[in-house]
Enzyme design. Structure first.
Site, PDB file in Angstrom:
ATOM      1  N   ASP A  59       0.830  -1.208   0.000  1.00 58.39           N
ATOM      2  CA  ASP A  59       0.000   0.000   0.000  1.00 58.39           C
ATOM      3  C   ASP A  59       0.865   1.258   0.000  1.00 58.39           C
ATOM      4  O   ASP A  59       0.646   2.179   0.793  1.00 58.39           O
ATOM      5  CB  ASP A  59      -0.946   0.007   1.223  1.00 58.39           C
ATOM      6  CG  ASP A  59      -1.694  -1.309   1.401  1.00 58.39           C
ATOM      7  OD1 ASP A  59      -1.968  -1.971   0.390  1.00 58.39           O
ATOM      8  OD2 ASP A  59      -2.003  -1.669   2.548  1.00 58.39           O
ATOM      9  N   GLU A  88     -11.212   0.170  -3.919  1.00 57.25           N
ATOM     10  CA  GLU A  88     -10.546   0.598  -2.677  1.00 57.25           C
ATOM     11  C   GLU A  88      -9.302   1.394  -3.024  1.00 57.25           C
ATOM     12  O   GLU A  88      -9.016   1.650  -4.188  1.00 57.25           O
ATOM     13  CB  GLU A  88     -10.175  -0.628  -1.828  1.00 57.25           C
ATOM     14  CG  GLU A  88      -9.250  -1.603  -2.548  1.00 57.25           C
ATOM     15  CD  GLU A  88      -9.027  -2.917  -1.804  1.00 57.25           C
ATOM     16  OE1 GLU A  88      -9.710  -3.166  -0.791  1.00 57.25           O
ATOM     17  OE2 GLU A  88      -8.173  -3.699  -2.254  1.00 57.25           O
TER      18      GLU A  88
END
Ligand code: 6LW
Length: 512
Positions: A15, A171
């Site tokens: 991420d 997302e």
């Protein structure tokens, strides 16, 4: 033609979120149940990254109670520079909510967190418009306006986009104003083999958004590419005007379905623009970069050997612990030159185990530690989570190799020793060509060293059971020292590459 090696940050660093200030780039990653949280890196070229520290390095910033599950904790930070400060927003899953911290210097200190109780979505993003409004966009994809100083939510959640029809889990949004257009970059397809990056654009920060006709702009789904699960990206423009994407990917090994043992790592790809849409360039172990941009020709070949003699009185930021690191349990002062660990939890199965380790960042590594167990019990372990770990442990004049895989726990071998002992773990990847469909991704050998340095492997275990495809979750392996009972002291810890798999893969590519 210029090339650089991927991943640019090896070992589990998922991420990634990146920002540039002048000629300096900063990047932060998820850290889950580990403390300190959110490793932060600096680079001048987007390829060579140095860890500056960890953003959440005080208990007042990050609480991960024992009820925080493995792969819970800190998810998906967004790092931005705005109005002379660095801002970092993230989720602490499942109970810690959304946290926002700031710093003038990314090396720290970072502030205590502002909490955003009105925000329930994960993967929060931050973007400011010209009027100074702060837009916070979350997984879903939903958006609110917030006051970043108080954490107050100023508007009702608005659904911006659900991603590509048929793709699950829209997302990891990041919102950017580029020229007069707002771009909404998202991940979708789930963080496994179906993962990808898609993009939409619109006239305002809250849309309406028009999806790119060639979505996903990045995905290795359904390919035989050696880098899989590519997704969760963040865009950055270099000082010379070139564009780049940092994103996560994995390097599965072995037969089918392929097991990745190092977690989700940070990769870099060049980005060009066609008809006002970003186009992601080649992603390979050895990636070809355009002549513009900051990527140099000299990327590191694997990790430098890292030996820690525990002589400086401060732990390097690469060291991480499970959920917390109380100073009364982990000390460099108690026996100067040694790392002293006092047991809290009873074993590696326990969420409060006293553990200090570092991410495994290459497939072929050798890790050695000189351990004095005194009357305690502990040793050197490869940890994926509480239910998945292999360890070589010393207690009462005996070294043993222990493995836990889900509900099955076993002591595999023992050997008598006297006094402090060098414990050793080696991992060796299977070759890129698989011999058979069930071939393991790597072999983990655990044992001890005799005084002359000879390695006595007490057990050789299939590495697949310490892979995300078996254990589940979002992290990767961490190799470190732990105390299971009483006190354990570690004189030194030596981590080195056994071969450079990144170089080997790059050489394959050059030959091809
Ligand atoms: C994160 C989500 C994801 O919240 O994994 O890869 C989750 N993408 O965006 C945990 O890292």
């Amino acid at each position: 033609m210029r090339t650089y090696r991927n991943p640019v940050i090896a070992g589990w660093h998922p991420d990634p979120s990146v920002c540039r200030v002048g000629d300096d780039y900063y990047l932060a990653c998820s850290s889950f149940e580990y403390f300190p949280g959110v490793p932060i890196f600096h680079s001048r070229d987007l390829v060579n990254w140095t860890q500056l520290g960890n953003v959440l390095d005080r208990p007042s910033q990050l609480r991960l109670p024992p009820g925080t599950p493995s792969s819970g904790g800190v998810y998906a930070p967004t790092l931005r520079h705005h109005a002379g400060r660095f801002w970092l927003i993230m989720s602490n899953v499942p109970h810690g909510g959304t946290l926002l911290v700031t710093a003038e210097d990314p090396a720290g200190d970072w502030s205590d967190p502002v909490h955003l109780p009105g925000l329930t979505g994960v993967d929060p993003d931050l973007a400011w418009d010209a009027e100074g409004n702060c837009w916070c966009t979350c997984a879903g994809i939903e958006q609110v306006r917030i006051d970043p100083f108080t954490g107050t939510v100023l508007s009702r959640p608005k659904r911006l986009w659900s991603g590509t029809p048929g793709a699950r889990f829209p997302e990891a949004p990041h919102l950017y104003r580029i020229g007069d257009t707002w771009y909404l970059l998202i991940a979708e397809g789930g963080t496994e083999r179906g993962h990808g990056v898609s993009v939409a654009r619109g006239p305002a920060p809250d849309g309406p958004f028009e999806p790119c006709p060639t979505n996903p702009i990045l995905s290795h789904r359904s390919t035989d590419h050696p880098i899989q699960n590519t997704g969760h990206g963040d865009l950055v423009q270099a000082a010379d005007g070139s564009w780049w994407l940092v994103f996560l990917g994995v390097r599965p090994r072995g037969g089918t379905p392929g097991w990745h043992v190092l977690g989700r790592e940070t990769f870099l790809a060049p980005v060009s623009w066609v008809d006002g849409w970003p186009v992601v360039g080649q992603v390979d172990p050895l990636t070809v970069a355009p002549d513009a941009g900051p990527a140099p020709t000299s990327a590191p070949v694997g990790a430098a050997p890292a030996r820690d003699d525990f002589d400086t009185g401060v732990l390097h930021p690469r060291w991480i612990s499970v959920r917390s690191r109380p100073p009364e349990d982990v000390s460099l002062a108690e026996r100067p030159g040694w790392l002293t660990l006092h047991a809290r939890g009873g074993s590696l199965d326990d969420p409060t185990v006293t553990f200090v380790g570092r991410r495994q960042d290459q497939h072929d590594v050798q890790v050695r530690a000189l351990v004095d167990a005194g009357r305690g019990r502990g040793g050197l372990a490869v940890r994926l989570d509480e239910q998945h770990h292999y360890a070589v442990e010393v207690a009462g004049g005996e070294v043993s190799v222990r493995a836990r895989i889900g509900p099955l726990a076993q002591c595999l071998a023992t050997r008598s020793v006297a006094g402090p002992v060098v414990l050793r773990i080696e991992t060796r990847a299977s070759g890129p060509e698989m011999d058979h469909p069930r071939q393991e991704p790597d072999v983990v050998r655990l044992g001890l060293e005799f005084a002359d340095g000879e390695f006595v492997a007490l057990a050789e275990l299939d590495g697949r059971y310490l892979a995300t495809e078996v254990a589940g979750g979002f992290t990767g392996r961490v190799i470190g020292c732990y105390a299971a009972a009483g006190t354990i002291q570690v004189d030194w810890y030596d981590y080195r590459s056994l071969s450079s798999d990144r170089l080997a893969m790059a050489d394959d590519l050059i030959d091809a």
